[in-house]
Design an enzyme around this catalytic site. Structure first.
Site, PDB file in Angstrom:
ATOM      1  N   TYR A 144      13.817  82.767  14.104  1.00 29.54           N
ATOM      2  CA  TYR A 144      12.929  83.612  14.901  1.00 29.54           C
ATOM      3  C   TYR A 144      13.046  83.204  16.356  1.00 29.54           C
ATOM      4  O   TYR A 144      13.029  82.021  16.678  1.00 29.54           O
ATOM      5  CB  TYR A 144      11.483  83.444  14.426  1.00 29.54           C
ATOM      6  CG  TYR A 144      10.479  84.270  15.212  1.00 29.54           C
ATOM      7  CD1 TYR A 144      10.473  85.662  15.117  1.00 29.54           C
ATOM      8  CD2 TYR A 144       9.548  83.659  16.051  1.00 29.54           C
ATOM      9  CE1 TYR A 144       9.552  86.421  15.833  1.00 29.54           C
ATOM     10  CE2 TYR A 144       8.619  84.414  16.766  1.00 29.54           C
ATOM     11  CZ  TYR A 144       8.628  85.798  16.648  1.00 29.54           C
ATOM     12  OH  TYR A 144       7.725  86.545  17.356  1.00 29.54           O
ATOM     13  N   ASP A 239      17.379  77.265  20.736  1.00 30.80           N
ATOM     14  CA  ASP A 239      15.997  77.721  20.888  1.00 30.80           C
ATOM     15  C   ASP A 239      15.103  76.593  20.382  1.00 30.80           C
ATOM     16  O   ASP A 239      14.917  76.413  19.179  1.00 30.80           O
ATOM     17  CB  ASP A 239      15.768  79.013  20.099  1.00 30.80           C
ATOM     18  CG  ASP A 239      14.329  79.504  20.230  1.00 30.80           C
ATOM     19  OD1 ASP A 239      13.516  78.800  20.879  1.00 30.80           O
ATOM     20  OD2 ASP A 239      14.013  80.570  19.683  1.00 30.80           O
ATOM     21  N   LYS A 267       5.503  76.376  23.337  1.00 24.92           N
ATOM     22  CA  LYS A 267       4.600  75.566  22.519  1.00 24.92           C
ATOM     23  C   LYS A 267       4.211  74.223  23.157  1.00 24.92           C
ATOM     24  O   LYS A 267       3.352  74.206  24.014  1.00 24.92           O
ATOM     25  CB  LYS A 267       5.193  75.418  21.120  1.00 24.92           C
ATOM     26  CG  LYS A 267       5.325  76.828  20.503  1.00 24.92           C
ATOM     27  CD  LYS A 267       5.723  76.945  19.082  1.00 24.92           C
ATOM     28  CE  LYS A 267       5.605  78.409  18.662  1.00 24.92           C
ATOM     29  NZ  LYS A 267       6.753  78.971  18.012  1.00 24.92           N
TER      30      LYS A 267
HETATM   31  C1  LIG Z   1       7.279  80.473  18.456  1.00 25.31           C
HETATM   32  C2  LIG Z   1       8.712  80.661  18.687  1.00 25.31           C
HETATM   33  C3  LIG Z   1       9.205  81.621  19.593  1.00 25.31           C
HETATM   34  C4  LIG Z   1       8.319  82.608  20.286  1.00 25.31           C
HETATM   35  O1  LIG Z   1       7.406  82.012  21.133  1.00 25.31           O
HETATM   36  P1  LIG Z   1       6.088  82.841  21.573  1.00 25.31           P
HETATM   37  O2  LIG Z   1       5.422  81.935  22.535  1.00 25.31           O
HETATM   38  O3  LIG Z   1       5.325  83.083  20.319  1.00 25.31           O
HETATM   39  O4  LIG Z   1       6.560  84.101  22.203  1.00 25.31           O
HETATM   40  C5  LIG Z   1      10.560  81.647  19.833  1.00 25.31           C
HETATM   41  N1  LIG Z   1      11.403  80.807  19.205  1.00 25.31           N
HETATM   42  C6  LIG Z   1      10.976  79.887  18.324  1.00 25.31           C
HETATM   43  C7  LIG Z   1      11.950  78.961  17.694  1.00 25.31           C
HETATM   44  C8  LIG Z   1       9.628  79.801  18.017  1.00 25.31           C
HETATM   45  O5  LIG Z   1       9.217  78.911  17.102  1.00 25.31           O
END
Ligand SMILES: *Cc1c(COP(=O)(O)O)cnc(C)c1O
Length: 429
Positions: A144, A239, A267
């Site tokens: 994701y 990511d 995060k």
């Molecule tokens: C949470 C997450 C996102 C998206 O971040 P948001 O702040 O929710 O837009 C993208 N990549 C990874 C790996 C994530 O865990």
């Protein structure tokens, strides 16, 4: 458990907020039942509006490495508020934040702050496209990367076929530029690269996947990925919105020794405020406006409150590198407790863990990619979730998420969780 207030709030919310929530997983759809409305969080615990207390393992879906509302974060926020909430002009804290990130994480020479992980990944791919002059990119099934159109693509019949939109509203044009590969399967990447020679700008990957449940990449797989990207002049993007400052102080690089060209964060770097960032090699990042032609902007990017809190979190991490040993010990304790329970119950469900991210899959096979993860028994997980909740343990309401352990979790929390795990499993299998 009395949840009347939450029920009432949810009924009202559903009239005026789509699905009653501002982000889908919160709605408990995959486990059934009504979501709980939360009033406050302290350390390892959260409290709902009906006064129920839970030991919780979501940590706002990753940010809370130190548990809920630690005093040093609160202090940084209150101090910053005294000077105002936003200026739309540069502040010293943005320089300090960028210096801290570039010092802590190898392969980040320059960094741009944004407001979410979604913005970070979206901007990283745009920058990679601008830098390479190529348009397609590779993502892995089950990873994701936020909700930009071209990330919301799931494989059709196979990894070699072109993407098919899984969300209405995503255009065919968008889907065609997204190539899907199988996680931990280097041949699936080689096939795509061969079939799309000189057309691939970037490969984006969660180096430890956390969004199909926790599925760590194999070391060789990441090394070969790096090699392919070098040979084909493809930008390798890690990511690390979830894994950054979570699995080690250097993120995934700290455990894999593979260097990406670009990294995305979110995060933890916001300490619970809305923050994201993308960074990488200087020559790539200098493509970003106003240094270069790749447009990227944000009214609230680098927001002073968010920077103050993020800077406090990262400074704590810099000054306390032992945090990761502490988290490893705590997490191993919880994992071992779960494993002992399963031995007693004669079950062999898969447990994947990388540092303080862990998933118990209701699946007796080895879970190393999306196809394996989706074989998990989600109905059984739903039952498990509610059994745990009834015993005061609040887990992410989906099989395909991680349990996040924080430094605030105590041995007493774990012992209670391990007992609840045993009783819950016994009740449902
Ligand atoms: C949470 C997450 C996102 C998206 O971040 P948001 O702040 O929710 O837009 C993208 N990549 C990874 C790996 C994530 O865990």
């Amino acid at each position: 458990m009395n949840t009347n207030k939450s029920k009432k709030l949810f009924e009202q919310a559903r009239q005026i907020i789509p699905g009653g929530v501002n982000s889908p997983v919160r709605a408990f759809k995959s486990v059934g039942g009504n979501p709980l409305f939360i009033e406050k969080g302290v350390g390892s615990k959260i409290y709902d509006v009906d006064g129920n207390e839970f030991i919780e393992y979501i940590g706002s879906w990753g940010p809370h490495l130190f548990g809920h509302n630690p005093p040093f974060i609160k202090k940084a926020l209150l101090k910053s508020i005294e000077n105002g909430t936003s200026f739309g002009a540069p502040t010293e804290l943005e320089v300090k934040m960028a210096r801290l990130i570039t010092n802590l994480v190898p392969s980040v020479d320059m960094v741009r702050m944004v407001n979410s992980g979604t913005e970070a990944t979206m901007s990283a791919v745009r920058t990679a496209r601008g830098y390479t002059g190529k348009e397609k990119f590779v993502k892995f099934e089950g990873c994701y990367h936020g909700h930009a159109d071209y990330f919301l693509i799931k494989a059709g019949s196979g990894a070699l076929t072109l993407g098919v939109p899984t969300s209405p509203g995503v255009t065919k044009g968008n889907a065609e530029d997204t190539l899907l590969a199988d996680y931990n399967n280097i041949d699936s990447v080689k096939r795509l690269v061969k079939a799309n020679k000189n057309k691939i700008a970037a490969v984006i990957i969660e180096p430890v996947a956390g969004n199909m449940g926790v599925v760590p990449a194999d070391n060789n797989f990441l090394k070969e990925l790096r090699q392919i990207c070098d040979e084909e002049k493809i930008i390798l993007i890690f990511d690390e919105v979830m894994t950054g400052f979570r699995v080690s102080q250097k993120g995934a690089q700290g455990i894999y020794n593979v260097k990406p060209d670009m990294i995305t964060f979110g995060k933890i770097i916001g300490g619970g405020l809305p923050v994201g960032a993308f960074g990488g090699k200087k020559e790539i990042m200098e493509m970003v406006a106003p240094a270069g032609p790749v447009y990227q902007a944000g009214t609230l990017s680098g927001n002073p409150l968010a920077m103050a809190v993020g800077y406090a979190a990262l400074t704590y991490i810099k000054d306390h590198p032992e945090v990761y040993d502490v988290l490893e010990k705590k997490s191993a304790y919880l994992e071992n407790g779960f494993r002992n329970n399963m031995k007693k119950l004669n079950k062999s469900f898969a447990i994947n863990r990388s540092g303080s991210m862990m998933t118990l899959f209701f699946n007796e096979g080895n879970v190393n990619n999306f196809q394996a993860a989706v074989k998990s028994d989600t109905v059984l997980f739903g039952k498990y979730f509610h059994e745990m909740l009834a015993r005061g343990i609040y887990l992410a309401p989906s099989q395909f998420e991680a349990v996040f352990i924080s430094t605030a979790h105590t041995t007493a929390d774990f012992d209670k969780t391990i007992t609840a795990n045993f009783e819950s499993l016994k009740a449902i299998i």
